[in-house]
Design an enzyme around this catalytic site. Structure first.
Site, PDB file in Angstrom:
ATOM      1  N   ASP A   1      -5.465   7.585  -2.696  1.00  0.00           N
ATOM      2  CA  ASP A   1      -4.501   6.690  -2.454  1.00  0.00           C
ATOM      3  C   ASP A   1      -4.645   5.594  -3.499  1.00  0.00           C
ATOM      4  OD1 ASP A   1      -2.168   5.128  -1.348  1.00  0.00           O
ATOM      5  OD2 ASP A   1      -2.828   5.647   0.612  1.00  0.00           O
TER       6      ASP A   1
ATOM      7  N   ASP B   1       6.281   6.703   1.337  1.00  0.00           N
ATOM      8  CA  ASP B   1       5.875   6.488   2.863  1.00  0.00           C
ATOM      9  C   ASP B   1       7.102   6.356   3.580  1.00  0.00           C
ATOM     10  OD1 ASP B   1       3.262   6.212   2.480  1.00  0.00           O
ATOM     11  OD2 ASP B   1       3.349   3.929   2.349  1.00  0.00           O
TER      12      ASP B   1
END
Ligand code: DGJ
Length: 726
Positions: free
Chosen positions: A470, A539
């Site tokens: 990430d 997301d």
């Protein structure tokens, strides 16, 4: 020019135009012509459908750009790599500063070379500037079957003085005078990959990132079409995808004669690269091509290229596992028992990979602490990570874990020990994004430390088969006070550093599957997809929004790399409530994942999920290894339809979605694509038969897509049908 073991027809051909060298690259259905113009400028007069001609002069019909008295000026001419010093006034690819302050470069042609690299022809065209002591090699890697040419440039200091590259872009793509639209991908967090189409007009359209990563806001991909041509399946499209995960630029410029001049590469803003004598700089690669099958055809070329050439070879041909990820379910509050319970339920539903997301390490209870401390949190995992890993393996699943190696919280042991490892400017208060700072991956010691941390993580707890990498903030105060002379190189060195760490770990742990993530799809580009196998797309897990996001992603990338989760309702990002089957059908468009709190799912929901996961397993070869056709692109309310066809064209699945229906109105007929016209196909669900030709010409009524669903299609309708050749 020599090269062995390639068919002669595949080799770039040396030609002559007006007594000067020219090169013809012949791809499956595309020709690319290069030649030399005034002052040896490299021209690219033609990139398009092969014209069935052997005479390259047939392609050189580009009109002059300037008035007759300025014929030597190169504006309006199809220059393939303009440099500052050429007689032109458009965006250049290269600016080189000498110690005396001069920045003028004039490249003369030196030689051409043809090589065979991994079975693909490569044409190198070498130019130099004796005065500056500079050599530039343009590389054209030709993927004949894929109709893709991958370009890059290597810039070498062959002189005796320091040269500073103030700009070093990858390539220029010139298009002949016409009226064009540009298609680009934009958004922000939670809204990545929104496709925008707009007319190119005199002046420039610049799309770029200055955020450190390739970004949510713009994606390093473009497609150009003739003005107002919207058709999905036909029409000319030129496209490019830049393999770079840091700051980048793509400038699309309409010239004085309505020709279009596109340049792409590393962002020149705040970039400079010192080349001492003997050193060289190679630009990132730009994969480009042409299709006359519309945006759909262009996307399929890039998708096939990623699937068959570009993605890491170790996992390229392996079906991607159905994963469970605990992020939306547990956030930072992970714990051994709760994760084991989630794993049991995930396994019972049929998932194949269990991923523990953020929160498992250091003193990580929220996003204020512990990034940088990649050791297991003993309070959350009193028996270590191995207990969970063994449990997951015992359930027949693989185990995966989340990391964010380039970041550090000020509240971490790593930062306390090495505050200078984060980018900083002495005396200046940093800007915190998500309470964290960016580690300077240009530094050898930083990369070595993080590589060792990850190496330990991957070897100390039993077998970890998956890592999600990430990156959750844009970079600010990008200072490296200890190395002022390299200050403007960090943007590039950092990205190269990330690639290098990934390359090392892939070599040492060849079985691990890697996922790129950056607060969603902020770094899901061709550059990262060289070193990672799949990408977290956004997301935003709202199924309705995902249709738009996934459509945009798949303009540039393969469904085999597009990870989608089914999460809970009301959706955490939008509050929308979509039926479970709708959420599944949307997530089935790529790599299926489950991201909800399945500890809270009812027995009926678990049962339905089990049934849908089993269906996905049947469809996975089509979705992950087939060709994708958008039959009806998504709109805010729907309808929307997408089809996947097996490589042989003998099996296909069509998904249909509608968020909000008008009674009696639906998507209408869906004309299928990619089937074998002469063959008969049978619909799996009800045994109805038709021919490939009829399914493509007459189409199928959308409301019958899933024969178990009633018509007319109303709110939150979704379904799919499979046709198999008999
Ligand atoms: C951002 C990612 O996109 C999410 O999926 C999740 O991994 C969080 N970071 C964790 O902090």
């Amino acid at each position: 020019m020599t090269a062995s073991s390639l068919a002669n027809s595949q080799l770039p051909r040396r030609e002559s135009i007006g007594g000067r060298p020219a090169w013809l690259l012949r791809l499956r259905s595309t020709d690319v012509l290069l030649c030399l113009g005034a002052n040896d400028a490299l021209l690219l007069p033609y990139w398009g459908r092969s014209g069935g001609t052997d005479r390259p002069t047939d392609y050189v019909l580009h009109p002059q750009g300037n008035r007759p008295s300025h014929r030597e000026f190169l504006d309006g001419q199809p220059v393939a790599y303009p440099v500052y010093g050429d007689a032109l006034f458009k965006e250049v690819c290269l600016v080189v500063a000498r110690p005396d302050g001069s920045r003028d470069t004039r490249l003369s042609f030196v030689e051409d070379r043809v090589e065979n690299v991994d079975g693909h022809p490569v044409l190198d065209l070498v130019f130099q500037d004796e005065l500056v002591g500079l050599r530039v090699t343009h590389r054209f890697q030709v993927f004949v079957e894929h109709d893709i040419v991958v370009r890059s440039a290597t810039i070498e200091n062959r002189g005796s003085e320091l040269l500073v590259l103030e700009r070093a872009l990858t390539a220029a793509l010139p298009l002949p005078p016409d009226r064009y639209d540009a298609c680009t991908l934009h958004g922000t967090w939670g809204r990545e990959f929104t496709l925008k189409r707009r007319p190119l007009a005199p002046g420039k359209l610049v799309v770029e990132s200055r955020r450190g990563s390739s970004s949510h806001e713009a994606h390093p991909w473009f497609a150009i079409r003739p003005r107002d041509d919207e058709s999905e399946h036909t029409g000319a499209v030129w496209f490019g995808s830049l393999a770079w995960s840091g700051n980048w630029i793509c400038s699309l410029e309409v010239e004085l004669n309505d020709a279009v001049h596109i340049v792409a590469g590393v962002q020149p803003f705040d970039f400079a690269w010192r080349l001492t004598p003997g050193e060289s700089f190679t630009t990132p690669e730009l994969a480009g091509g042409y299709s006359d099958e519309g945006l759909g055809g262009a996307s399929r070329l890039l998708q096939a290229f990623e699937e068959e050439v570009w993605l890491p070879a170790s996992h390229r041909d392996r079906p991607r596992p159905i994963l469970y990820n605990s992020w939306e379910a547990t956030n930072f509050a992970v714990g051994a028992d709760q994760q084991i319970e989630l794993a049991r339920r995930a396994a019972a539903m049929g998932t194949e990979l269990f991923v523990v997301d953020d929160g498992w390490f250091g003193a990580r209870d929220d996003d204020f602490a512990a990034l940088g401390d990649w050791t297991v949190n003993a309070a959350k995992f009193p028996n270590g990570l191995r207990q969970l890993i063994d449990e997951v393996h015992g359930l027949g699943m693989q185990f995966g874990i989340w990391v964010e190696p380039e970041m550090v919280n000020p509240n971490s042991d790593l930062y306390r020990a090495h505050p200078d490892w984060a980018y900083h400017i002495d005396g200046r208060e940093p800007t915190y994004g998500r309470n964290q700072l960016v580690l300077n991956f240009a530094r050898d010691d930083v990369r070595e430390h993080l590589t060792e941390q990850l190496r330990r993580l991957l070897s100390d707890h039993g077998s970890i088969e998956f890592v999600k990498w990430d990156h959750n903030r844009a970079w600010t105060e990008v200072g490296w006070p200890e190395r002022p002379e390299q200050q403007r190189e960090v943007w590039v060195r950092h990205v190269r550093g990330v690639y290098a760490v990934l390359a090392t770990l892939r070599r040492e742990f060849p079985e691990v599957l890697w996922e790129t993530c950056a607060g969603g799809g902020g770094r899901a580009d061709l550059g990262m997809l060289r070193w990672t196998d799949q990408a977290w797309t956004s997301d935003n897990t709202d199924a309705a929004d995902r249709l738009t996001i996934q459509y945009g992603f798949s303009r540039a990338h393969t469904p085999r790399a597009m990870v989608n989760w089914v999460t809970d309702v009301p959706n955490q990002q939008t509050g929308r409530i979509a039926p479970l089957a709708f959420r599944f059908h949307v997530a089935m468009q790529g790599v299926l994942g489950i991201g909800g709190d399945i500890n809270e799912w009812s027995a009926e929901e678990i049962d339905e999920a089990r049934r849908l996961i089993a269906q996905y397993k049947q469809l996975r070869p089509l979705v992950q290894f087939g060709r994708q056709y958008w039959l009806v692109p998504p709109t805010p309310l729907g309808p929307c339809a997408v089809q996947y066809v097996s490589p042989a064209g003998d099996r296909t699945v069509v998904f249909v979605y509608q968020m909000r229906g008008l009674r009696g109105a639906g998507v209408g007929r869906l004309h299928l694509h990619g089937l074998q016209p002469g063959r008969k196909y049978r619909r799996d669900a009800d045994g109805v038969e038709s021919t490939g030709a009829a399914l493509m010409a007459a189409g199928i009524p959308a409301e019958a897509v899933d024969p178990r669903h009633p018509t007319p299609m109303l709110d939150w309708y979704s379904g799919f049908q499979v046709w198999t050749a008999i």
